[in-house]
Design an enzyme around this catalytic site. Structure first.
Site, PDB file in Angstrom:
ATOM      1  N   SER A  40      81.834  86.169  86.076  1.00 49.21           N
ATOM      2  CA  SER A  40      81.207  85.693  84.821  1.00 49.21           C
ATOM      3  C   SER A  40      80.601  86.839  84.015  1.00 49.21           C
ATOM      4  CB  SER A  40      80.098  84.691  85.153  1.00 49.21           C
ATOM      5  OG  SER A  40      80.586  83.732  86.046  1.00 49.21           O
ATOM      6  N   CYS A 130      66.388  68.991  94.512  1.00 47.38           N
ATOM      7  CA  CYS A 130      66.332  68.125  93.332  1.00 47.38           C
ATOM      8  C   CYS A 130      66.147  66.651  93.671  1.00 47.38           C
ATOM      9  CB  CYS A 130      67.569  68.307  92.462  1.00 47.38           C
ATOM     10  SG  CYS A 130      69.095  68.364  93.371  1.00 47.38           S
ATOM     11  N   GLY A 161      74.854  67.921  91.182  1.00 40.28           N
ATOM     12  CA  GLY A 161      74.040  68.559  92.223  1.00 40.28           C
ATOM     13  C   GLY A 161      74.852  69.578  93.012  1.00 40.28           C
ATOM     14  N   HIS A 243      70.059  62.065  89.617  1.00 34.34           N
ATOM     15  CA  HIS A 243      69.959  61.518  90.973  1.00 34.34           C
ATOM     16  C   HIS A 243      69.070  60.273  90.907  1.00 34.34           C
ATOM     17  CE1 HIS A 243      71.986  64.954  92.402  1.00 34.34           C
ATOM     18  NE2 HIS A 243      71.021  65.622  92.991  1.00 34.34           N
TER      19      HIS A 243
HETATM   20  C1  2RA Z   1      72.732  68.356  95.776  1.00 36.81           C
HETATM   21  N1  2RA Z   1      70.341  68.462  96.115  1.00 36.81           N
HETATM   22  O1  2RA Z   1      72.514  67.387  95.053  1.00 36.81           O
HETATM   23  C2  2RA Z   1      71.580  69.172  96.317  1.00 36.81           C
HETATM   24  C3  2RA Z   1      71.541  70.536  95.699  1.00 36.81           C
HETATM   25  N2  2RA Z   1      71.364  70.487  94.283  1.00 36.81           N
HETATM   26  O2  2RA Z   1      73.861  68.737  96.102  1.00 36.81           O
END
Ligand code: 2RA
Length: 335
Positions: A40, A130, A161, A243
């Site tokens: 990148s 997260c 994620g 999420h």
């Molecule tokens: C996921 N929490 O959602 C983990 C890493 N971001 O894959």
């Protein structure tokens, strides 16, 4: 005063979200240094009306003059550069799990445990996984209002994620399936389109996966509740962003849903979005691109004493990662 920020992993999903957030929140930037892999390097990204050229991160890279380094790349990058940058006197805000459970590294969600920033002996602060952040944002006001005995959480985690490649995989599989073509699974072990994978990270011998272990350990550290009884099941779902979490809480003292709703509504960074009579409840499409943790479906769990059910949705790239990191940098620059 203004600050020089280094962003390691600048071209990833979280890195790019970080640039947008630095823009939106007008973080006092003197300048930016953007680092990524060789692949990148050379890309030009904009932030605060200026163009910034991505540099390749190499062992020879000089970090002189950087005040804060935000790392959101691989665990290996965090392990190597987190240590090196903090040793050079740079304050590291790390998005990986590498340092989260170290006693001398604060694990911080500013609205929940900002006081933990008072001690940073290694000049490293970790942001939580997260899925942990929305959970503790919802649990904190309930812990303060009525104490928490036990938590059971099931997560519904979007493919962002995992990163940009996983988002492409979901879209490509969906297109191929709609055209009656084969849907190749490369990022995930199985097809994710129109499917659910109860497998995030690696399994231990007891059958828990590492994502579940992270949520349990990180939540206890952030809420300073080492004995908190907590169990998690993490599921990857065919959603691009956000999420979601179904949370069941056993409180220590009675708390009616009405009072729980009031306590949650007072929590900075939480938006109570809850009116079933009007079909109002949090969905990934509501929370995408938003800073708040959305909470709804707040209702009594009559199967136990002082039981409460709630449903939480938050943008895993924003409050789940980039926003939380920038908010920590803001806390550390306030005089
Ligand atoms: C996921 N929490 O959602 C983990 C890493 N971001 O894959």
């Amino acid at each position: 005063s203004k600050y020089v920020l280094g962003i390691l992993g600048a071209t990833g999903a979280v890195g790019k979200e970080t640039l947008d957030i630095l823009d939106e929140r007008k973080f006092p930037l003197e300048s930016l240094r953007l680092f990524a892999s060789k692949r990148s390097a050379g890309e030009v990204l904009s932030c605060q009306g200026r163009e910034w050229k991505v540099e390749e991160l190499t062992p020879e890279t000089s970090f002189a003059g950087i005040d804060f380094a935000l790392i959101s790349a691989t665990d290996a990058i965090s392990r190597e550069y987190g240590a090196r940058l903090s040793a050079a006197g740079i304050l590291v805000i790390d998005d990986s799990g590498v340092f989260r459970m170290e006693d001398d590294v604060p694990l911080v969600v500013p609205e929940v445990n900002r006081q933990a920033l008072r001690s940073m002996p290694r000049r490293i602060v970790s942001i939580p996984n997260c899925t942990t952040t929305p959970l503790v944002m919802a649990l904190k006001p309930l812990q303060e209002a009525a104490g928490i005995k036990r938590v059971v959480v099931t997560t519904f985690q979007s493919v962002s994620g995992t990163g940009a490649a996983a988002m492409d995989e979901l879209m490509n599989q969906t297109r191929n399936l709609m055209a009656f073509r084969e849907a190749k699974a490369e990022v995930y072990p199985y097809q994710i389109a129109f499917n659910l994978l109860p497998h995030i990270g690696s399994f231990n011998e007891g059958g828990d996966c590492s994502e579940e272990i992270k949520i349990m350990r990180e939540t206890r550290k952030i809420l300073e509740a080492p004995a908190l009884r907590l169990t998690a099941t993490t599921v990857r779902v065919p959603v691009l962003r956000c999420h979601s979490e179904a949370i069941n809480v056993e409180l220590e003292r009675p708390l009616k849903p009405h009072d729980a709703r009031a306590a949650l509504a007072e929590m900075p960074g939480v938006l109570v979005y809850d009116d079933p009579s009007k079909k109002l409840y949090p969905m990934p499409l509501d929370a995408t691109g938003k800073d708040d943790v959305f909470v709804g479906r707040i209702r009594e769990d009559e199967s136990t004493a002082n039981g409460l059910n709630l449903w939480v949705v938050s943008d895993n790239l924003r409050k789940g990662a980039a926003l939380n990191a920038v908010q920590i940098a803001e806390c550390l620059t306030e005089h």
